[in-house]
Design an enzyme around this catalytic site. Structure first.
Site, mmCIF file in Angstrom:
data_model
loop_
_atom_site.group_PDB
_atom_site.id
_atom_site.type_symbol
_atom_site.label_atom_id
_atom_site.label_comp_id
_atom_site.label_asym_id
_atom_site.label_seq_id
_atom_site.Cartn_x
_atom_site.Cartn_y
_atom_site.Cartn_z
ATOM 1 N N ASP A 175 9.440 -1.394 1.948
ATOM 2 C CA ASP A 175 9.290 -2.692 1.273
ATOM 3 C C ASP A 175 9.519 -2.545 -0.230
ATOM 4 O O ASP A 175 8.781 -1.835 -0.907
ATOM 5 C CB ASP A 175 7.850 -3.178 1.549
ATOM 6 C CG ASP A 175 7.470 -4.442 0.793
ATOM 7 O OD1 ASP A 175 8.370 -5.110 0.261
ATOM 8 O OD2 ASP A 175 6.260 -4.753 0.763
ATOM 9 N N HIS A 205 2.558 -7.860 -1.309
ATOM 10 C CA HIS A 205 3.511 -6.763 -1.462
ATOM 11 C C HIS A 205 3.127 -5.866 -2.625
ATOM 12 O O HIS A 205 2.715 -6.353 -3.675
ATOM 13 C CB HIS A 205 4.919 -7.317 -1.699
ATOM 14 C CG HIS A 205 5.428 -8.127 -0.554
ATOM 15 N ND1 HIS A 205 6.177 -7.590 0.459
ATOM 16 C CD2 HIS A 205 5.248 -9.430 -0.245
ATOM 17 C CE1 HIS A 205 6.468 -8.537 1.343
ATOM 18 N NE2 HIS A 205 5.913 -9.664 0.935
#
Lengths: 576, 576
Positions: free
Chosen positions: A215, A389
């Site tokens: 990610d 995130h």
């Protein structure tokens, strides 16, 4: 570490000859250079021949603004069409729509394959599959389990994210270990108390990971992403200042944050009601599985909120992205049966607009203000929402812990990937070992040397509009774009079937072009130009293709000069 | 203070009887509840009769995303149509497009009125007027001047903003003083060294201002907006790290920032070239008027940059908003004659995307990355751009300095106005003295008591598409919206003129709806439904309106069931 010992990897392949031609290919059908629509294919090739396929995730994407009328985008799975007998299964990493939302549309095209996910992930995916009465079911797995998907041994490392039970996958293959590091952050004080399993992650690292996919969405933000905990502090402050109803909106999958909101509401003596189908369903499922806990009497039905004084109400409402049909939009526009905004009410947005939704969210906030609400959102009040995130700090920690030979950023756009590359180079990685494939490029790993680009898969956007899957293609879309910005002009030419003669004046109809009733002159001159174009061959149309081009060109040129616009011109011949 | 003494206000009106019925009305034709499209009308009514009108600003607005195909929006001046003989003039506050950009479209509709603005403001507005060969000219005024616009005496208070020569207006009227505080911030170290004229502003305050209209856009940001100076610090850092060409993009009106960039470029031994028509024109004008200064030999022609090594190039490029036709977009897409992006180049965005442009700017950044550039923009690098609008601190300082009886936030959306209200209440203002009119509401001040809403003016969006001004109205726009998201289906019915009989099968054509070549079945069934709808009256169409409705309804229902979409259905009768 225990999870590692349990795997009998070598035995699985004891029959394999290992000529050195074995390889793993990674094919991103979505999610490469892209934040959403995640779908990754892992292929095992034995002696150069495709033997087994494992799929990771199957998410939806959101349409670009120029994809007019498109509701959703899903991954293009044509690549898998003639390989269905090789697919050994699908593993979901976590329960967000951009990782599970595509499965109802795609399941039938994959064959009756087995699917796995951690408990809540499986539950959320199964809600979607049940909605369309699919035969498919996702099997829940424990984090302690290791599952066998053909030649792939998959272990689940818990990571913190904005939905519980998110996992990164440790994938042991005949040629080496892959780390599929989808969405994560390192939240050291997560709401559910369940930390990222740094032990398992570093243990994977000690077994020398060949490649880590990771990610990269937060690669532009320095430092670490803050903990979910701080949302609670801000929320409590907001609530203590509220002298009316309190409306709280967030993503319906963020179960932990909804639990947090409920606890704060109870502490302040308010009762809770849910508004919105997805929030209803997700909380119901989460309660059933033990992910949420609150006294039953704390919750009241939506229709009963009116019986309570405003200061006793805490409404959890769907629609944080400004979706026009959502409960919050209906409330803001006085279109809700049970709730109406009044002076003194507070509305808290605990979510940032997804890129592309800024305008809708802005309009919704505007409307709520007009109704007299006090509205709080991240522009004016920090810490109402924190990202799920990781930022640069989280990413550096992950990269150090896993220490792969190669690293491939994913789940971000090109600029996020490039930022990630900069970061990895600061940690000592060579530029060439940070893999940035272009969309559709297939990387092949043999375990020796650098991976090579084995092939390039042509990928299209599969667009969903209404009930149609993929029937809005590029032609339809291009027409929509032209008409949306320039309008359409239809020219009807009646022609005698037997002779090919034009029997009457052409008819011109336009929509979205100009207000025709006030443009009589333009219309008349346009008709004249069409007639002229047709009359070239003395009233008989021999080559309709040629005539069509003539009409398009001549009328188009005329309208451009007169109006500065280039509408879509559609000549239609009607045989009479 | 000098500027105040010079005005002989009383004398101007010595003939006025002052019955107490005199009033000032403020009519925002644009810019109320709106960031752009600024245009304010000040009316003086004597004994209840409209006597004189002064206009402040005439800006363009940007289309909302749902205004498909619309290039620009301008203020709706229908209110002024029958009052042209009362308009005494127009005053511009500063040279930004949302304050001057509407004038080329509107000037002719106002009559041959006088116009004023400070030196650079007038110059920028005159560029626009010259472009369309307008007769209108804006007369430049000095900050020390006070001008007479009918009964209005207008003084100019210098304020700092992101364009030089920005002014707030101190407007003396027969019933009291108004402060027209359009876009400003308090920059204590402005690039051109010219501070906001706090002395003049407080002097106005000492003469008891009746109402202050004031820029509220930054009301969500705490503290003071930083100075333009810090952009230089960041820019210098970026430049020192650049091993290739350096491309710099910002708003073309931000002359001071462009001057700053040039100075930094020269310090680092680079030559400067300009790319983009608006940058060319604005810098040329600014140099002529002495607002920019640099050695002539520092500038090279666009076609000559290729002769220099990359490390000697500093390119100032238009297109910071991602406009598809701009120089920067063309460069990013390899479509520029003289410039091509190469590995090692740096592109610096010294501008934030205007709301609505995020997507285009994002795509442009993405494209530049793909070409190998290092791209810097505010998401990854703070202080590449600072706002020209004051934050809460600036706003509090202004409100304290002017100390008006009433205050009306402007130049922001409703949420900004509500935030401003909160702020003003913290400074001790009563809620009722902070005026938040709805769009079109006209406030009337008599000098006694609170202003009242005298009337409500109906305002529409006047949209510009191509060459047409206002010919894209709501009907056209609604059709565009439907077609853009659902498509269009045209049904052509050939009818014998003499008998009204349907002579042949209806024809169905669609665009933007579904890929027709692959939808033969749907098409056939659609035709059957249309034929059925028409056959109700045994082949003769008596009531075409009724038939049209039948076709629309029946076909529409069928297509919705089959596809989930509701295309625009256009039945067309062709007489043969």
């Amino acid at each position: 570490m225990k999870f590692w010992k349990k795997q009998k990897h070598k035995q699985v392949f004891e029959g394999a000859s290992h000529t050195g031609k074995d390889s793993i290919r990674i094919i991103p059908l979505g999610g490469a250079g892209n934040v959403t629509k995640n779908m990754y294919v892992y292929e095992y090739r034995y002696d150069g021949m495709l033997r087994d396929i494992m799929i990771v995730d199957c998410g939806i994407g959101f349409p670009e603004p120029e994809m007019y009328g498109v509701d959703l985008v899903i991954p293009d799975v044509r690549y898998l069409a003639n390989k269905r007998d090789k697919i050994r299964g699908l593993v979901f990493t976590h329960g967000h729509d951009d990782h599970i939302g595509g499965i109802p549309y795609i399941y039938d095209r994959l064959g009756n394959i087995p699917m796995w996910g951690t408990k809540l992930t499986a539950a959320f995916a199964n809600i979607k599959l049940r909605e369309i009465k699919s035969r498919g079911t996702v099997t829940p797995v424990e984090f302690s389990e290791t599952i066998k998907v053909g030649p792939f041994l998959v272990s689940f490392a818990r990571v913190t994210h904005s939905v519980p039970d998110a996992a990164n996958l440790i994938i042991q293959t005949p040629i080496g270990v892959f780390y599929h590091g989808s969405d994560f952050k390192f939240d050291f004080t997560p709401l559910d108390g369940k930390l990222s399993d740094l032990g398992k992650i570093t243990e994977a690292g000690r077994h020398s990971v060949l490649c880590m996919l990771t990610d990269c969405l937060g690669s532009e933000r320095p430092g670490f992403t803050p903990s979910e905990q701080i949302v609670g502090v801000t929320l409590e402050k907001e609530l203590s200042q509220c002298s009316g109803k309190f409306l709280f909106t967030t993503q319906s999958s963020n179960i932990s944050r909804i639990q947090l909101a409920i606890e704060i509401a109870l502490k302040h003596g308010r009762k809770i009601a849910f508004f919105g189908r997805s929030i209803d369903k997700n909380t119901e499922e989460a309660v059933k599985l033990g992910y949420m806990r609150f006294p039953r009497e704390a919750i009241i039905l939506d229709r009963d909120v009116r019986r309570l004084p405003p200061t006793k109400q805490f409404l959890i409402v769907a629609g944080s992205q400004g979706q026009p049909e959502s409960a919050l939009s209906r409330i803001a526009n006085d279109g809700h049966k049970f709730v109406r905004i009044e002076e003194g009410d507070t509305v808290v947005f605990s979510a940032d607009p997804i890129p592309g939704n800024e305008h809708n969210v802005g309009n919704l906030i505007e409307q709520l203000y007009r109704k007299g609400a006090r509205v709080s959102y991240s522009d004016i009040m920090e810490d109402l929402h924190v990202s799920g995130h990781g930022s640069q700090g989280d990413q550096m920690l992950m990269l150090s812990a896993v220490g792969p030979k190669f690293v491939m950023p994913m789940g971000g756009t090109y600029r996020h990937m490039m930022q990630y590359r900069r970061l990895a180079m600061e940690l000592g990685y060579e530029k060439q070992d940070i893999l940035i494939p272009e969309e559709g490029e297939v990387l092949e790993f043999t375990g020796q040397g650098r991976p090579r680009i084995a092939e390039t898969v042509a990928l299209e956007n599969v667009m969903i509009d209404g009930l149609g899957i993929g029937d809005v293609g590029n032609v339809v879309l291009r027409d929509r774009q032209t008409i949306a910005t320039e309008g359409i002009v239809v020219v009807v030419v009646p022609v005698e079937q037997s002779t090919g003669r034009v029997t009457a004046e052409p008819e011109i109809i336009s929509r979205g072009f100009i207000y025709m009733k006030e443009s009589g002159g333009l219309l008349k001159e346009g008709k004249r130009i069409v007639s002229q174009s047709l009359r070239l061959k003395k009233g008989r149309i021999i080559d309709w293709q040629f005539m069509r081009k003539q009409v398009e060109e001549n009328l188009g040129r005329f309208l451009l000069t007169e109006t500065g616009r280039s509408p879509l011109i559609v000549p239609v011949i009607v045989e009479v």
